[in-house]
Design a protein around this motif. Structure first.
Motif, PDB file in Angstrom:
ATOM      1  N   THR A  40      69.642 -15.180 -62.447  1.00  0.00           N
ATOM      2  CA  THR A  40      70.760 -14.934 -63.337  1.00  0.00           C
ATOM      3  C   THR A  40      70.853 -13.087 -63.208  1.00  0.00           C
ATOM      4  O   THR A  40      72.674 -13.192 -63.217  1.00  0.00           O
ATOM      5  CB  THR A  40      70.142 -15.147 -64.489  1.00  0.00           C
ATOM      6  OG1 THR A  40      69.644 -16.482 -65.392  1.00  0.00           O
ATOM      7  CG2 THR A  40      70.996 -14.804 -66.085  1.00  0.00           C
ATOM      8  N   THR A  56      74.983 -19.944 -68.991  1.00  0.00           N
ATOM      9  CA  THR A  56      74.826 -20.164 -71.170  1.00  0.00           C
ATOM     10  C   THR A  56      74.921 -21.800 -71.072  1.00  0.00           C
ATOM     11  O   THR A  56      74.345 -22.342 -71.946  1.00  0.00           O
ATOM     12  CB  THR A  56      74.488 -19.382 -71.410  1.00  0.00           C
ATOM     13  OG1 THR A  56      74.285 -17.777 -70.916  1.00  0.00           O
ATOM     14  CG2 THR A  56      74.342 -19.027 -72.808  1.00  0.00           C
ATOM     15  N   ASN A 262      75.489 -22.077 -79.695  1.00  0.00           N
ATOM     16  CA  ASN A 262      76.804 -21.483 -78.670  1.00  0.00           C
ATOM     17  C   ASN A 262      77.955 -21.320 -78.946  1.00  0.00           C
ATOM     18  O   ASN A 262      78.966 -20.669 -79.028  1.00  0.00           O
ATOM     19  CB  ASN A 262      77.596 -22.364 -76.964  1.00  0.00           C
ATOM     20  CG  ASN A 262      76.467 -22.117 -76.335  1.00  0.00           C
ATOM     21  OD1 ASN A 262      75.063 -21.412 -76.579  1.00  0.00           O
ATOM     22  ND2 ASN A 262      75.732 -23.093 -75.871  1.00  0.00           N
ATOM     23  N   GLY A 278      72.698 -15.748 -73.251  1.00  0.00           N
ATOM     24  CA  GLY A 278      72.327 -16.220 -72.026  1.00  0.00           C
ATOM     25  C   GLY A 278      71.505 -15.237 -71.238  1.00  0.00           C
ATOM     26  O   GLY A 278      70.324 -15.796 -70.521  1.00  0.00           O
ATOM     27  N   ASN A 281      68.112 -15.507 -73.854  1.00  0.00           N
ATOM     28  CA  ASN A 281      66.898 -16.285 -73.272  1.00  0.00           C
ATOM     29  C   ASN A 281      66.563 -16.585 -72.154  1.00  0.00           C
ATOM     30  O   ASN A 281      65.623 -17.552 -72.694  1.00  0.00           O
ATOM     31  CB  ASN A 281      68.473 -17.576 -73.546  1.00  0.00           C
ATOM     32  CG  ASN A 281      67.206 -18.694 -74.410  1.00  0.00           C
ATOM     33  OD1 ASN A 281      67.231 -18.861 -75.516  1.00  0.00           O
ATOM     34  ND2 ASN A 281      67.927 -20.151 -73.398  1.00  0.00           N
ATOM     35  N   ARG A 282      67.076 -15.979 -71.350  1.00  0.00           N
ATOM     36  CA  ARG A 282      66.262 -16.598 -69.802  1.00  0.00           C
ATOM     37  C   ARG A 282      64.699 -15.623 -70.204  1.00  0.00           C
ATOM     38  O   ARG A 282      64.182 -16.274 -69.420  1.00  0.00           O
ATOM     39  CB  ARG A 282      67.460 -15.946 -68.522  1.00  0.00           C
ATOM     40  CG  ARG A 282      68.988 -16.918 -68.761  1.00  0.00           C
ATOM     41  CD  ARG A 282      67.910 -18.115 -67.770  1.00  0.00           C
ATOM     42  NE  ARG A 282      68.993 -19.122 -67.702  1.00  0.00           N
ATOM     43  CZ  ARG A 282      69.661 -19.589 -66.653  1.00  0.00           C
ATOM     44  NH1 ARG A 282      69.356 -19.371 -65.462  1.00  0.00           N
ATOM     45  NH2 ARG A 282      71.028 -20.596 -66.507  1.00  0.00           N
TER      46      ARG A 282
END
Length: 473
Positions: A40, A56, A262, A278, A281-282
């Protein structure tokens, strides 16, 4: 390995055994999670914020693929652990062969369906018109290489089930390290953008697949798979799916959750909210990796000793796993609460994304120290073959609690986007209470079994002593 590792699962001190299996598993999971984070970062720096949005959207599709692999791998691992504990080596081999067959068939179906309906899938997962080109380029390549990822992940569960966590660790490290190394080459040197990131992932997974395949057929594995073991046995496959379905449910409900979050973010925050989620969350997924390593180490210990009727050891490994996972979650929480801006800044130079991302990060991780208990609870029921409660606990946080909260809270008191972020700590609080009550009930049952088993062993010992005494007289 074979016999020595099997004996260790039933004889070695539980604390030392958990450490031995958890360290390589946690390191492997962290490195595996790190490649997602680095992926990412490279994409954000090399392609831009919209490309992170594409990731994402793609991430829940990858989670769905992982869910099928985990379903087969965890279901088969539970059967293998208990078969080895019961000294039924032939059944362990048949389970492994059927797991191979199942993962190949599922991978073929996933790839075909995904490529045929790629755009409808991406829009369903919340893609906007500006994000979908990036998501499409990434997902198409990942789908074509999904069989290598699925096979390696499934096999790693079996390898851990036989007590050889180091091989599983090396396999995951090969894939992750290669991915990290290839990312800048494909993205920057070959100027392939987000397609380069996807290609790096597939190449790395293919090499990991070759390593696992070589080990399984090297003679070093306790599991010996012959051609007749690959013939599908409906009873075994049904049992694999039943036990492993909770793991699939966790990943697939993550995909359903992604559709909800989303699309909610698209309505209340637009592209930038999807990008922030995104990134957050990563990072959270990375923070969970060492905890997953602990429960992966716990599973074969609990499963083997449950099958061997050594219930005291099952209780002991659960206790240590709860302590270790809680401590690791607390470390992640401290890092996230004290350094959020520095973490978000690694992904982007956009100041609004950094400031808003830091605020969101603090809210979302507010109660993650309690989640170690939930991971252990779900894994305990998987390990001892209790499919229904394992499924419920796997669905609990994201699907039963978090998804409805995300749908409801934005519409209450004009919370809107803030309601989405607030849903996370509320769901965590409710989930841990429910998991604790179910675990306490199950541990009481295991305690009673342990007491009965100890009583039987004492009676058998007394009978032997009486016979010896009569012979002596």
């Amino acid at each position: 390995m074979s016999r020595q590792n099997r004996d260790e699962l039933g004889e070695k001190p539980v604390s030392k055994l958990l450490i031995k299996l958890a360290i390589p598993a946690s390191l492997a999971m962290m490195i595996n999670g790190l490649y997602n984070v680095v992926d990412t970062i490279f994409i954000g720096r090399g392609v831009g914020n919209l490309a992170i949005g594409g990731l994402t959207i793609a991430f829940p599709i990858q989670m769905l693929i992982m869910g099928f692999a985990q379903m087969v791998g965890i279901g088969a691992a539970s059967l293998v652990s208990r078969s080895l504990g019961a000294k039924d080596i032939e059944k362990a081999d048949r389970v492994t062969g059927n797991a191979y067959f199942a993962i190949f068939a599922l991978s073929l179906l996933i790839t075909t369906f995904g490529l045929l309906f790629i755009d409808p899938l991406l829009y369903t997962f919340g893609a906007t018109d500006t994000i979908i080109p990036y998501a499409r380029d990434y997902v198409r390549i990942v789908l074509m290489g999904s069989i290598f990822f699925s096979f390696a992940m499934m096999s790693n569960n079996l390898i851990r089930a036989e007590g050889n966590a180091k091989v599983a660790m090396v396999s995951m490290m090969i894939g992750a390290v290669l991915n990290i190394a290839l990312d800048p080459i494909f993205i920057f040197v070959f100027d392939l953008g987000i397609q380069g990131a996807a290609l790096a992932t597939v190449v790395a997974q293919f090499i990991s697949f070759l390593y696992v395949l070589r080990y399984m057929y090297s003679g070093k594995s306790a599991l010996k798979i012959h051609p007749h073991h690959l013939i599908p046995d409906i009873k075994i496959i049904r049992e694999i799916f039943a036990i492993g379905f909770s793991a699939f449910a966790r990943s697939s409900t993550s995909s359903i959750f992604a559709i909800v979050v989303n699309n909610t973010l698209r309505v209340f925050g637009g592209d930038i909210a999807i990008v922030i989620f995104g990134i957050v969350n990563r990072v959270i997924a990375f923070l969970f990796m060492p905890i997953i390593g602990v429960v992966q180490a716990m599973q074969p210990i609990a499963g083997y000793n449950y099958g061997a009727k050594k219930f005291d050891r099952v209780k002991e490994v659960v206790k240590y796993a709860v302590l270790a996972s809680t401590a690791l979650a607390l470390i992640g929480w401290l890092l996230g609460q004290t350094l959020p801006k520095y973490i978000i800044q690694a992904f982007t130079d956009d100041q609004y994304t950094i400031n808003e991302g830091a605020r969101v990060f603090r809210i979302v991780i507010a109660l993650i120290p309690v989640l170690g208990v939930q991971f252990v609870g779900a894994t305990l029921f998987q390990a001892i073959g209790k499919a229904a409660p394992a499924l419920f606990l796997s669905l609990l946080r994201q699907f039963i609690l978090l998804t409805p909260l995300i749908l409801i809270l934005p519409h209450l008191y004009n919370l809107e986007l803030y309601g989405v972020w607030l849903a996370f700590p509320i769901a965590d609080f409710l989930a841990v209470i429910i998991v604790y009550l179910l675990m306490k009930f199950q541990m009481n049952l295991i305690t009673k079994k342990a007491e009965r088993q100890n009583q039987i062993e004492m009676e058998q010992t007394n009978q032997v002593d009486m016979k010896d005494e009569l012979v002596f007289k």
